[in-house]
Design an enzyme around this catalytic site. Structure first.
Site, PDB file in Angstrom:
ATOM      1  N   ARG A  53       0.942  -1.110   0.086  1.00 28.87           N
ATOM      2  CA  ARG A  53       0.133   0.128  -0.073  1.00 28.87           C
ATOM      3  C   ARG A  53       0.694   1.245  -0.045  1.00 28.87           C
ATOM      4  O   ARG A  53       1.161   1.731   1.113  1.00 28.87           O
ATOM      5  CB  ARG A  53      -0.966  -0.087   1.236  1.00 28.87           C
ATOM      6  N   ASP A  55       2.216   4.890   0.060  1.00 22.53           N
ATOM      7  CA  ASP A  55       1.635   6.425   0.218  1.00 22.53           C
ATOM      8  C   ASP A  55       1.327   7.183  -0.975  1.00 22.53           C
ATOM      9  O   ASP A  55       1.743   7.209  -2.081  1.00 22.53           O
ATOM     10  CB  ASP A  55       2.737   7.016   1.116  1.00 22.53           C
ATOM     11  N   TYR A 114      12.324  -1.694  -3.306  1.00 21.52           N
ATOM     12  CA  TYR A 114      12.084  -0.229  -3.593  1.00 21.52           C
ATOM     13  C   TYR A 114      13.366   0.482  -4.008  1.00 21.52           C
ATOM     14  O   TYR A 114      14.652   0.070  -3.865  1.00 21.52           O
ATOM     15  CB  TYR A 114      11.961   0.349  -2.221  1.00 21.52           C
ATOM     16  N   ARG A 205      11.775   5.798   3.292  1.00 23.10           N
ATOM     17  CA  ARG A 205      11.726   7.243   3.402  1.00 23.10           C
ATOM     18  C   ARG A 205      12.520   7.587   4.425  1.00 23.10           C
ATOM     19  O   ARG A 205      13.398   8.718   4.543  1.00 23.10           O
ATOM     20  CB  ARG A 205      10.681   7.903   3.192  1.00 23.10           C
TER      21      ARG A 205
END
Length: 259
Positions: A53, A55, A114, A205
């Site tokens: 999911r 952001d 990622y 992040r």
């Protein structure tokens, strides 16, 4: 009902994130709306499941979702039909595969990858605006690699976890962090690649934002280890903006999209 896996790419800029929300545009809703024009179940409100999911503002080049359809589509024709109905949203179905009934985009996954793009240049961005994080000054890639090495392995990542993270445990195993530096016109690009079975909310992040401080000289590499050991969100560096982050791929015991 036949189950299909969807390999999905999207620009997260116009969306509130992957997950459907009642009053905000989402990638999930865009895909389900397209499916609703092809399948009675989705026209009646069926849902898809996804590997992650993402952001608001986060992009994907390798998101995976699964959908149960009433019709046994040819996978290529289904991908073509979905892309037709997804227009003009910045979402594309790269591939579709027929999968076993027990395949689950999230729970069958054994790896998530990622990528984060960071550009250092004085001039504002034009073509890559909204697709990378820009800082003004070059970074020390070797120092960032030294700091990143402290994070590889199994750790309590409380420091690098959002305060609203819903994961049951902050303990995760980070399999790899790679940092590639390359010269670009009038600047430098730093490409961060992270791989793990799963990630905490805002973990990537938080890590990249902290490593940027190392590269800028505001932190010493050893301070990354100290922040990790603190198990305290307040010890984390700044959380970098979402628009440089991409869900680049999801791994499964058997690749559903392999030829």
């Amino acid at each position: 009902m036949p189950r299909f896996a969807l390999l999905i790419e999207y620009d997260g800029g116009p969306f509130s994130g992957w997950q459907a929300q009642a009053d905000q545009p989402s990638v999930q809703q865009a895909v389900e709306t397209a499916l609703g024009r092809l399948d009675p179940g989705f026209a009646a409100g069926a849902r898809i499941g996804a590997a992650g999911r993402t952001d608001a503002g986060v992009h994907a080049t390798g998101q995976v979702a699964h959908a149960d359809l009433e019709r046994d589509w040819d996978p290529f024709r289904l991908s073509e039909a979905l892309n037709y109905h997804l227009k003009p949203a910045p979402v594309a179905v790269l591939a579709v595969a027929r999968v076993a009934d027990d395949f689950h985009a999230r729970f069958s996954a054994i790896e998530r990858r990622y990528r984060f793009r960071l550009v250092a240049r004085r001039a504002p961005l034009t073509h890559d605006r909204g697709l990378v994080w820009r800082v003004r000054n070059p970074l020390d890639a070797d120092a960032m690699r030294e700091g990143a090495a402290h994070l590889v392995g199994k750790h309590d990542f409380t420091t690098f976890r959002s305060s609203i993270c819903q994961a049951q445990s902050p303990v995760k195993t980070l399999d790899r962090i790679e940092i590639e530096e390359r010269e670009i016109p009038h600047g430098r690009e730093y490409l961060f690649r992270l791989r793990a079975r799963s990630f905490l909310h805002n973990q990537v992040r938080s890590i990249v934002g902290t490593l940027e401080r190392v590269g800028a000289g505001s932190w010493q590499p050893r301070q990354v280890a100290e922040a990790l050991a603190a198990r305290d969100r307040a010890a984390c560096g700044p959380v970098c903006p979402p628009h440089g982050l991409y869900l680049a791929g999801v791994g499964y015991p058997v690749d559903p999209f392999a030829p």
